[in-house]
Design a protein around this motif. Structure first.
Motif, short mmCIF file in Angstrom:
data_model
loop_
_atom_site.label_atom_id
_atom_site.label_comp_id
_atom_site.label_asym_id
_atom_site.label_seq_id
_atom_site.Cartn_x
_atom_site.Cartn_y
_atom_site.Cartn_z
N ILE A 48 -47.18 -27.86 -21.04
CA ILE A 48 -45.88 -28.43 -20.69
C ILE A 48 -46.03 -29.51 -19.62
CG2 ILE A 48 -43.64 -27.91 -19.63
CD1 ILE A 48 -43.83 -25.15 -21.00
N ILE A 49 -46.87 -29.25 -18.63
CA ILE A 49 -47.10 -30.23 -17.57
C ILE A 49 -48.30 -31.07 -17.95
CG2 ILE A 49 -47.62 -30.60 -15.12
CD1 ILE A 49 -44.91 -29.30 -15.57
N ARG A 50 -48.08 -32.37 -18.09
CA ARG A 50 -49.15 -33.32 -18.40
C ARG A 50 -49.06 -34.44 -17.38
NH1 ARG A 50 -48.85 -36.17 -22.98
NH2 ARG A 50 -51.10 -36.29 -23.14
N ALA A 51 -50.20 -34.82 -16.81
CA ALA A 51 -50.19 -35.86 -15.79
C ALA A 51 -51.44 -36.72 -15.90
CB ALA A 51 -50.11 -35.25 -14.40
N GLU A 52 -51.25 -38.01 -15.72
CA GLU A 52 -52.36 -38.94 -15.62
C GLU A 52 -52.66 -39.09 -14.14
OE1 GLU A 52 -53.49 -43.51 -16.92
OE2 GLU A 52 -51.40 -42.90 -16.91
N ILE A 53 -53.93 -38.89 -13.75
CA ILE A 53 -54.30 -38.95 -12.34
C ILE A 53 -55.46 -39.92 -12.18
CG2 ILE A 53 -55.03 -37.65 -10.31
CD1 ILE A 53 -53.85 -35.13 -11.65
N SER A 54 -55.28 -40.89 -11.28
CA SER A 54 -56.30 -41.91 -11.06
C SER A 54 -57.40 -41.37 -10.14
CB SER A 54 -55.67 -43.15 -10.42
OG SER A 54 -55.39 -42.92 -9.04
N ALA A 55 -58.48 -42.12 -10.00
CA ALA A 55 -59.58 -41.75 -9.12
C ALA A 55 -59.13 -41.72 -7.65
CB ALA A 55 -60.75 -42.71 -9.30
N ARG A 56 -58.01 -42.38 -7.35
CA ARG A 56 -57.44 -42.36 -5.99
C ARG A 56 -56.36 -41.29 -5.85
NH1 ARG A 56 -56.57 -48.72 -5.43
NH2 ARG A 56 -54.81 -48.01 -6.68
N ASP A 57 -56.31 -40.35 -6.80
CA ASP A 57 -55.37 -39.23 -6.80
C ASP A 57 -53.91 -39.65 -6.93
OD1 ASP A 57 -57.64 -37.68 -6.50
OD2 ASP A 57 -57.39 -37.45 -4.34
N GLU A 58 -53.67 -40.79 -7.55
CA GLU A 58 -52.30 -41.22 -7.83
C GLU A 58 -51.86 -40.52 -9.11
OE1 GLU A 58 -52.68 -45.78 -6.21
OE2 GLU A 58 -53.66 -45.22 -8.10
N VAL A 59 -50.64 -39.99 -9.11
CA VAL A 59 -50.15 -39.16 -10.21
C VAL A 59 -49.04 -39.86 -10.98
CG1 VAL A 59 -49.11 -36.95 -10.82
CG2 VAL A 59 -50.55 -37.13 -8.80
N ARG A 60 -49.14 -39.80 -12.30
CA ARG A 60 -48.05 -40.21 -13.19
C ARG A 60 -47.81 -39.04 -14.14
NH1 ARG A 60 -48.70 -45.27 -17.16
NH2 ARG A 60 -49.24 -46.17 -15.16
N VAL A 61 -46.70 -38.34 -13.95
CA VAL A 61 -46.38 -37.21 -14.83
C VAL A 61 -45.93 -37.78 -16.17
CG1 VAL A 61 -44.93 -35.18 -15.16
CG2 VAL A 61 -45.78 -35.74 -12.88
N LEU A 62 -46.48 -37.24 -17.25
CA LEU A 62 -46.19 -37.71 -18.60
C LEU A 62 -45.24 -36.75 -19.30
CD1 LEU A 62 -49.89 -38.53 -19.54
CD2 LEU A 62 -48.16 -40.14 -18.71
N ALA A 63 -44.34 -37.29 -20.06
CA ALA A 63 -43.41 -36.45 -20.82
C ALA A 63 -44.18 -35.69 -21.89
CB ALA A 63 -42.32 -37.30 -21.45
N SER A 64 -43.89 -34.40 -22.03
CA SER A 64 -44.55 -33.60 -23.06
C SER A 64 -43.58 -33.24 -24.17
CB SER A 64 -45.15 -32.32 -22.45
OG SER A 64 -44.14 -31.54 -21.86
N GLY A 65 -42.34 -33.71 -24.06
CA GLY A 65 -41.33 -33.45 -25.07
C GLY A 65 -40.19 -34.45 -24.92
N GLY A 66 -39.25 -34.41 -25.84
CA GLY A 66 -38.13 -35.33 -25.80
C GLY A 66 -37.17 -35.04 -24.66
N HIS A 67 -36.48 -36.07 -24.22
CA HIS A 67 -35.42 -35.99 -23.22
C HIS A 67 -35.89 -35.49 -21.86
CE1 HIS A 67 -32.71 -36.92 -26.46
NE2 HIS A 67 -33.16 -35.87 -27.13
N GLN A 68 -37.17 -35.70 -21.54
CA GLN A 68 -37.67 -35.32 -20.22
C GLN A 68 -37.65 -36.52 -19.31
OE1 GLN A 68 -41.58 -33.73 -20.96
NE2 GLN A 68 -40.83 -31.65 -20.78
N GLU A 69 -37.32 -36.28 -18.07
CA GLU A 69 -37.35 -37.33 -17.06
C GLU A 69 -38.48 -36.98 -16.09
OE1 GLU A 69 -34.18 -39.09 -14.05
OE2 GLU A 69 -33.43 -38.69 -16.06
N PRO A 70 -39.49 -37.84 -15.96
CA PRO A 70 -40.61 -37.51 -15.09
C PRO A 70 -40.16 -37.35 -13.63
CG PRO A 70 -41.13 -39.40 -16.47
CD PRO A 70 -39.67 -39.10 -16.65
#
Length: 81
Positions: A48-70
């Motif tokens: 359910i929780i999916r996130a893109e994390i950079s080498a500098r620990d910056e986080v972008r939470v990714l939607a794992s289903g419809g109608h989600q707001e990160p």
């Protein structure tokens, strides 16, 4: 190099009665996927929780289903492998 595991800390917007903020912590592990920014994607055991994390620990939470707001203001803390 990116870590294999992170603790994602989600902070609620309201203070508690004792003046602190509520936090939810979710442990995520690296997958073989790459996010839209070219960084590794991490997920919790449920997927359910999916996130893109950079080498500098910056986080972008990714939607794992419809109608989600990160959520905003998520902090990634590296965990030992």
């Amino acid at each position: 190099m990116s870590a294999l595991r992170y603790a994602l800390v989600f902070t609620a917007g309201a203070d508690t009665e004792d003046g602190t903020r509520d936090e939810d912590v979710v442990v995520v592990e690296r997958t073989t996927a790459t996010g839209p920014g070219g960084h590794p994607v991490y997920t919790d055991p449920t997927g359910i929780i999916r996130a893109e994390i950079s080498a500098r620990d910056e986080v972008r939470v990714l939607a794992s289903g419809g109608h989600q707001e990160p959520p905003r203001g998520v902090v990634a803390r590296r965990l030992p492998s």
